[in-house]
Design an enzyme around this catalytic site. Sequence first.
Site, PDB file in Angstrom:
ATOM      1  N   LYS A 163       6.652   3.429  16.924  1.00 17.19           N
ATOM      2  CA  LYS A 163       6.479   2.342  15.954  1.00 17.19           C
ATOM      3  C   LYS A 163       7.722   2.263  15.077  1.00 17.19           C
ATOM      4  O   LYS A 163       8.000   3.175  14.290  1.00 17.19           O
ATOM      5  CB  LYS A 163       5.229   2.572  15.100  1.00 17.19           C
ATOM      6  N   ASN A 220       4.500   7.331  14.441  1.00 13.99           N
ATOM      7  CA  ASN A 220       4.980   6.728  13.198  1.00 13.99           C
ATOM      8  C   ASN A 220       6.244   7.489  12.800  1.00 13.99           C
ATOM      9  O   ASN A 220       6.177   8.666  12.456  1.00 13.99           O
ATOM     10  CB  ASN A 220       3.903   6.862  12.119  1.00 13.99           C
ATOM     11  N   ASN A 277       0.826  -1.206   0.000  1.00 11.57           N
ATOM     12  CA  ASN A 277       0.000   0.000   0.000  1.00 11.57           C
ATOM     13  C   ASN A 277       0.853   1.246   0.000  1.00 11.57           C
ATOM     14  O   ASN A 277       1.943   1.265   0.558  1.00 11.57           O
ATOM     15  CB  ASN A 277      -0.967   0.005   1.193  1.00 11.57           C
ATOM     16  N   CYS A 306       8.712   8.344   8.447  1.00 11.83           N
ATOM     17  CA  CYS A 306       8.550   9.462   7.515  1.00 11.83           C
ATOM     18  C   CYS A 306       9.879  10.208   7.400  1.00 11.83           C
ATOM     19  O   CYS A 306      10.642  10.264   8.351  1.00 11.83           O
ATOM     20  CB  CYS A 306       7.529  10.469   8.034  1.00 11.83           C
ATOM     21  N   ASN A 364       6.492  -1.853  11.445  1.00  8.89           N
ATOM     22  CA  ASN A 364       5.754  -1.160  10.393  1.00  8.89           C
ATOM     23  C   ASN A 364       5.929  -1.984   9.106  1.00  8.89           C
ATOM     24  O   ASN A 364       6.563  -3.037   9.125  1.00  8.89           O
ATOM     25  CB  ASN A 364       6.323   0.262  10.229  1.00  8.89           C
ATOM     26  N   GLY A 374       0.760  -8.123   5.607  1.00  7.90           N
ATOM     27  CA  GLY A 374       0.065  -9.395   5.433  1.00  7.90           C
ATOM     28  C   GLY A 374       0.938 -10.571   5.820  1.00  7.90           C
ATOM     29  O   GLY A 374       2.101 -10.410   6.209  1.00  7.90           O
TER      30      GLY A 374
END
Lengths: 279, 306
Positions: free
Chosen positions: B165, B127, B69, B130, B192, B217
């Site tokens: 994370k 998060n 994604n 980035c 992550n 997944g």
Amino acid sequence: MPRVFTAEIAGNAFLPEKDPVSAEMLSQNAQFKLLTLKPLSEITAPEPGQFYMIQAGTANDPLLKRPFSVYGLQHDCLGFLYRIRGKGTLSLSQLREGDTLQVVGPLGNSYPVPSGDFIAVAGGIGIASLLPFMNKYKKRAYLFYGAMKRDELVMLEEARELSKEAFFTTDDGSYGQKDLITDALRSFLSASQIAHQALRIYACGPAPMLKALSVITNAGGIVCYASLEEHMACGIGACLGCMVKVKIQKPEDRDKNKEWEYKRVCKEGPIFSLEDIKW
Amino acid sequence: MVNLSVTIGPLKLKNPVMTASGTFGYGEEYAEYIDLNRLGAIVVKGLSITPRDGNPTPRVVETPAGMLNAIGLQNIGVRSFIREKLPFLRQFDTPVIANFFGDTVDEYVRAAVELSSAEGVHALEMNISCPNKQEGWIVFGTNPTAMAEVVGEVRKATNLPLIVKLTPNVADIGCMAKVAQDAGADALSVINTITGMVIDIRKRKPVLANNTGGLSGPAIRPIAVRMVWETCKAVGIPVIGMGGIMNARDAMEFLIAGARSVAVGTANFVDPVAAIAVIDGIEAFLAEEGIPDINNIIGSLKLNGL
């Protein structure tokens, strides 16, 4: 209200008896399939244009459910007309009667109720989402149904039967007019005696068809409801994978640099006013 | 009766199953399908101080036993979240963990400050995958100096439990875990997504509009389990394990490796009721094994002798 339920693949309850060509197209080895699912618990009845997320395999590959617009609800069974396109649809087509699958739905919005007669524009397998709508409002549709060739015009006889008038086109001229369906529509609108601005258009088909259609409807000021397609992971509004750019209509909602915003095909759609779509 | 409750620093959870950020919307998307009261915690989609549109489509593509994604962190912004989404979540007896991010250290701090003063946010999850747009696009989570700075500044700005994370896109996750711990993290989320690419061989183009995306997944689960194990060896603070958990068996792997709790992610997309099935399955497993308390099995890994 959507539900998560288990359904069993049942014997085909939706076979087109009066249409041997379509029956052949839906036979064992063909690329078109009619899936009949018997829910094993109570479900909510779907409206034409809504869709279901259907488990496409039995292990983790393919992992994600696939979205299918509903073709019919009959004898407590849900019907789905689809075309084998990729891994998910191929895997689904290989499952057998008696196999069970997890299903989520019905999802998304539905086609708005027509006032009087209407125009339906179907490109290829897009007919799957329009047929239940035409079945609900029998003999009220001027149908424009186009495909690459004759053996891709699945459910042709049923579509004709449900229409007030039906026009077919193929890219190679193997059936109907050799033309694009949008060009056939344009000719109809310019030659027609019908006050076509009063006719609403309901459309489902590939993006290039919808884009060409939007040129016609925008120029003619015709209201068109189009069912859109986009890759989606969840189908229930969480993943934000299936976004479409929608024009911001109200000037007060629009900040200086923004003329569009993303909407979810699965949740705010799949049916949108075609004039609102930013291509 | 099996005890399923665990603690993550000062946070007490009724069971160890959370939802992974970005896979559970703002919670309301799933309320039609499951009772949100049953979850150990709800981790909401990543928030930034200003709203984001995210990336063009295609944003998602399936891969063998997984998906890639590149949503691009689309979100409604911290303030709209507090105003429009948090009141709904306050109805439930489930802690809300707000995931957040920024383009600069200052943006992280501002988001953390606003979220910390909102009623109904019980913990923050940073998060850090980035890039720092002010400092030469160094990804906070892959550079120890950048990570220490951003975690340290956020630590000073909030009294809420702070979860960092970690990104798996590093050579030594244990080292990065220590940096986060030393900078003031109360707990770590591991892992992550793993950066990946899918190419359309006819068009010679990446399938995702963003070219690359994050792999999640079951395909990534063994990597995630290994990284959770390495992280637990490196630090003393609690670890929340995640990466491809589809069922209770998968969740047990993370708990045995040392994770104090787990998060269900991509499985929520596959099956909206997956997280509940994981909770029920963990309880059934412990009952079957005759283990009265989940804490007895956390970190119970018996390594093979060499």
